[in-house]
Scaffold this motif. Sequence first.
Motif: not given
Length: 239
Positions: A132-133, A137, A181-185, A178, A158, A161
């Motif tokens: 998780h970032p 978020q 949630h740009r930091e997601g993978r 998304t 929190e 991913d």
Amino acid sequence: MRLHRLVLMTALLLGAAQALAHPRVLVFTRTEGFRHDSIPAAVEALRRLAAEEGLGFAHSEDPAVFDDAALADVAVVVFANTTGEAVPPPHQGALERFVRRGGGYLGIHAAADTGYDWPWYGGLVGAWFLSHPPGLQTARVHAEPADPDAPAWRVTDEFYDFRENPRPRVRVIARLDTADHREGRMGADHPIAWCHDYDGGRAWYTGLGHTEALYRDPRFLEHLRAGLRWSAGLQPDCR
């Protein structure tokens, strides 16, 4: 001897009838890794939801509760922010048999960070945690199918991913936007809650539930209520 057997059989039948009349929610919160501060809030929220739905309630961190006799009157087992190998192998078979008899499972947040050495459990929860970032978020959560009359649900939590996208194996009921949630993978498709029939039973999971504040959020509580009702066999739709 016949009278003794009759009395024993009657007692067993009455006990079974009482168990069916008052099925329980069993909330399990054992942690063998990170421990969430929100666990007490999760337990109390689930206690209230169970009472409102007319269900009995029990909470434990002892894996010995996964015993065929102890699970006889349980409708749904909730893994609320469990972590690591919370259920050791000697007790895993009882949970598997419970689900195969038609029992329900509800997983909250770190339930996906649990049981990595137990392939059956990985199938039950639907996907395992990857990362998780850092920090919390804020992102919109979209229901599936989309409800044009429902306002956007902005959630601060929190966000996990997962090792795999579970969509091919489950019914996704909510996804993260998304764009927020740009930091997601997870790429363009980020399921965050889902349900599925599994090995004879029912399994419902939400990736939300890290923060204590969420357990005071009416919309999150209704999200959990839907999962609890469906997992317990009280409603036909898992949304």
